[in-house]
Design a protein around this motif. Structure first.
Motif, mmCIF file in Angstrom:
data_model
loop_
_atom_site.group_PDB
_atom_site.id
_atom_site.type_symbol
_atom_site.label_atom_id
_atom_site.label_comp_id
_atom_site.label_asym_id
_atom_site.label_seq_id
_atom_site.Cartn_x
_atom_site.Cartn_y
_atom_site.Cartn_z
ATOM 1 N N ALA A 168 38.462 30.287 37.595
ATOM 2 C CA ALA A 168 39.037 31.544 38.094
ATOM 3 C C ALA A 168 38.437 32.742 37.369
ATOM 4 C CB ALA A 168 40.554 31.526 37.918
ATOM 5 N N MET A 169 38.159 32.595 36.079
ATOM 6 C CA MET A 169 37.581 33.685 35.294
ATOM 7 C C MET A 169 36.185 34.040 35.799
ATOM 8 S SD MET A 169 36.934 33.781 31.179
ATOM 9 C CE MET A 169 35.680 32.473 31.251
ATOM 10 N N HIS A 170 35.354 33.039 36.014
ATOM 11 C CA HIS A 170 33.994 33.313 36.483
ATOM 12 C C HIS A 170 33.993 33.869 37.905
ATOM 13 C CE1 HIS A 170 31.485 31.869 33.157
ATOM 14 N NE2 HIS A 170 32.467 31.023 32.921
ATOM 15 N N ARG A 171 34.923 33.404 38.725
ATOM 16 C CA ARG A 171 35.009 33.957 40.079
ATOM 17 C C ARG A 171 35.457 35.424 40.021
ATOM 18 N NH1 ARG A 171 34.301 32.143 44.781
ATOM 19 N NH2 ARG A 171 34.082 30.008 44.007
ATOM 20 N N ALA A 172 36.388 35.730 39.116
ATOM 21 C CA ALA A 172 36.824 37.122 38.963
ATOM 22 C C ALA A 172 35.668 38.001 38.492
ATOM 23 C CB ALA A 172 37.991 37.198 37.979
ATOM 24 N N ILE A 173 34.893 37.518 37.517
ATOM 25 C CA ILE A 173 33.731 38.279 37.044
ATOM 26 C C ILE A 173 32.794 38.572 38.212
ATOM 27 C CG2 ILE A 173 31.658 38.189 35.607
ATOM 28 C CD1 ILE A 173 33.279 36.449 33.631
ATOM 29 N N HIS A 174 32.504 37.549 38.990
ATOM 30 C CA HIS A 174 31.583 37.683 40.127
ATOM 31 C C HIS A 174 32.092 38.688 41.150
ATOM 32 C CE1 HIS A 174 28.721 36.554 43.226
ATOM 33 N NE2 HIS A 174 29.719 36.254 44.045
ATOM 34 N N GLU A 175 33.348 38.563 41.549
ATOM 35 C CA GLU A 175 33.874 39.386 42.635
ATOM 36 C C GLU A 175 34.155 40.821 42.187
ATOM 37 O OE1 GLU A 175 37.132 37.304 44.406
ATOM 38 O OE2 GLU A 175 35.878 35.625 45.068
ATOM 39 N N VAL A 176 34.634 40.998 40.954
ATOM 40 C CA VAL A 176 34.876 42.354 40.455
ATOM 41 C C VAL A 176 33.548 43.090 40.295
ATOM 42 C CG1 VAL A 176 35.711 43.711 38.492
ATOM 43 C CG2 VAL A 176 37.067 41.801 39.361
ATOM 44 N N THR A 177 32.545 42.407 39.773
ATOM 45 C CA THR A 177 31.229 43.025 39.618
ATOM 46 C C THR A 177 30.679 43.451 40.974
ATOM 47 O OG1 THR A 177 30.781 41.666 37.664
ATOM 48 C CG2 THR A 177 28.887 42.696 38.733
ATOM 49 N N GLN A 178 30.784 42.581 41.965
ATOM 50 C CA GLN A 178 30.328 42.928 43.312
ATOM 51 C C GLN A 178 31.087 44.138 43.849
ATOM 52 O OE1 GLN A 178 30.623 39.353 45.783
ATOM 53 N NE2 GLN A 178 28.396 39.193 45.771
ATOM 54 N N GLY A 179 32.395 44.159 43.630
ATOM 55 C CA GLY A 179 33.203 45.270 44.130
ATOM 56 C C GLY A 179 32.803 46.596 43.515
ATOM 57 N N ILE A 180 32.595 46.619 42.208
ATOM 58 C CA ILE A 180 32.228 47.864 41.527
ATOM 59 C C ILE A 180 30.854 48.340 41.984
ATOM 60 C CG2 ILE A 180 31.627 48.844 39.279
ATOM 61 C CD1 ILE A 180 33.856 47.142 38.060
ATOM 62 N N GLU A 181 29.909 47.413 42.086
ATOM 63 C CA GLU A 181 28.549 47.807 42.441
ATOM 64 C C GLU A 181 28.429 48.287 43.885
ATOM 65 O OE1 GLU A 181 26.157 44.431 41.443
ATOM 66 O OE2 GLU A 181 26.029 44.995 39.321
ATOM 67 N N SER A 182 29.376 47.913 44.739
ATOM 68 C CA SER A 182 29.320 48.308 46.151
ATOM 69 C C SER A 182 30.339 49.396 46.501
ATOM 70 C CB SER A 182 29.563 47.081 47.036
ATOM 71 O OG SER A 182 30.879 46.574 46.829
ATOM 72 N N PHE A 183 30.922 50.039 45.487
ATOM 73 C CA PHE A 183 31.951 51.070 45.666
ATOM 74 C C PHE A 183 33.244 50.494 46.237
ATOM 75 C CE2 PHE A 183 28.054 53.627 45.752
ATOM 76 C CZ PHE A 183 28.366 54.589 44.806
ATOM 77 N N GLY A 184 33.403 49.188 46.221
ATOM 78 C CA GLY A 184 34.647 48.577 46.705
ATOM 79 C C GLY A 184 35.647 48.448 45.572
ATOM 80 N N PHE A 185 36.032 49.593 44.996
ATOM 81 C CA PHE A 185 36.908 49.565 43.822
ATOM 82 C C PHE A 185 38.268 48.956 44.140
ATOM 83 C CE2 PHE A 185 34.274 53.512 43.313
ATOM 84 C CZ PHE A 185 33.361 52.944 42.446
ATOM 85 N N ASN A 186 38.766 49.227 45.353
ATOM 86 C CA ASN A 186 40.071 48.661 45.713
ATOM 87 C C ASN A 186 39.994 47.136 45.813
ATOM 88 O OD1 ASN A 186 38.429 49.150 48.115
ATOM 89 N ND2 ASN A 186 40.192 48.431 49.276
#
Length: 299
Positions: A168-186
């Motif tokens: 779950a931790m690695h999936r969170a790292i992956h998805e949060v990083t993707q969200g920030i880099e694509s302006f998908g902060f929400n």
């Protein structure tokens, strides 16, 4: 020049973008800018506006008199009890007084809560309506994060691993990083809500849980820097969290060992089964046919 990323409201399309493009092209034509800067911005992101209801009364001549949100309660002026007209949510404007003072927000909830709420409410390209209830909900969640971090920091001699939490931790790292880099902060914040819930349910006292709460602090740091620094220090992080390398997701942990398969009969979902990824098709079919809900439907 060129600037890597321009971020601005839609009303800046003329005042900033059009004029700057005109000047860049003119300066290029006169030899003052290289060809690579003929366009002054490499990328554009148009942000939404923060909105709020407008409150007004009328003077003796029928002219509108606008009032700040803190002057109104229950559809009436606090000072006189006079009823107010309410205009649906509109872009915050000093002239219409439908603004909320950031100083009051910070004094009530803290700067981190204000940032977390604005970023979490909707995609940044859409308008967001400021509501006190939204800020209160954000404050409650951040208080829960603080309690959870305090609880984990107090666990003595954490040891042992938790594979489910690691995944779950690695999936969170992956998805949060993707969200920030694509302006998908929400979307990034929604993932952080889910990761916090997983962390809260994880087995207490493991080294994985201590590591995971530090990763949570790192992932929250762009949105809630003050809270993140406190959690980082409290749970044994070295130096400042803002200076720590951004966590990297291990691709090996992003591959699920098991998959959940929905079962449909005549287009209607009847049940689901969870099986290892490499389960042969014949074995999956046998498990499906043995499922109680499927048997009842087929009978």
């Amino acid at each position: 020049l060129p600037v890597g990323q321009y971020i601005g409201g839609v009303e800046h399309a003329i005042l900033h973008l059009l004029y700057s493009r005109f000047f860049a092209r003119a300066m290029h034509a006169t030899g003052h800018l290289p060809a690579k800067a003929i366009e002054p911005f490499e990328a554009l992101f148009t942000q939404g506006m923060v909105t709020h209801e407008i409150y007004l009364t009328r003077d003796a001549a029928g002219r509108a008199v606008y009032h700040f949100p803190e002057e109104v309660e229950g559809g009436r002026l606090r000072a006189t009890g006079a009823p107010v007209e309410v205009i649906p949510s509109a872009k915050m404007s000093k002239s219409k007084k439908n603004v909320v003072d950031p100083v009051n927000i910070v004094a009530t909830y803290g700067a981190d809560t204000a940032r977390w709420f604005v970023l979490s409410d909707s995609p940044p390209e859409r308008d967001v309506e400021w509501t006190a209830s939204g800020a209160e909900a954000a404050a409650r969640h951040l208080a829960r994060v603080w309690r959870l971090a305090t609880e984990i920091a107090a666990e003595a001699d954490p040891h042992g691993a938790d594979e489910d939490l690691t995944r779950a931790m690695h999936r969170a790292i992956h998805e949060v990083t993707q969200g920030i880099e694509s302006f998908g902060f929400n979307a990034a914040i929604a993932r952080l809500y889910a990761f916090c819930n997983t962390l809260a349910r994880a087995t207490p006292g493991t080294a994985t849980r201590r590591q995971a709460v530090r990763v949570l602090a790192q992932l929250m740091a762009p949105m809630t820097p003050h809270l993140a620094e406190e959690i980082w220090a409290m749970t044994g992080g070295q130096g400042l969290v803002v200076a720590a390398p951004w966590p990297r997701a291990d691709p090996a942990w992003l591959v699920a060992d098991a998959v959940t398969l929905p079962i449909q009969i005549n287009g209607k979902r009847r049940s689901e089964i969870t099986v290892p990824r490499d389960t042969p098709a014949a074995e999956i079919e046998a498990l499906v046919l043995a499922d109680d809900a499927v048997r009842r439907a087929l009978d």
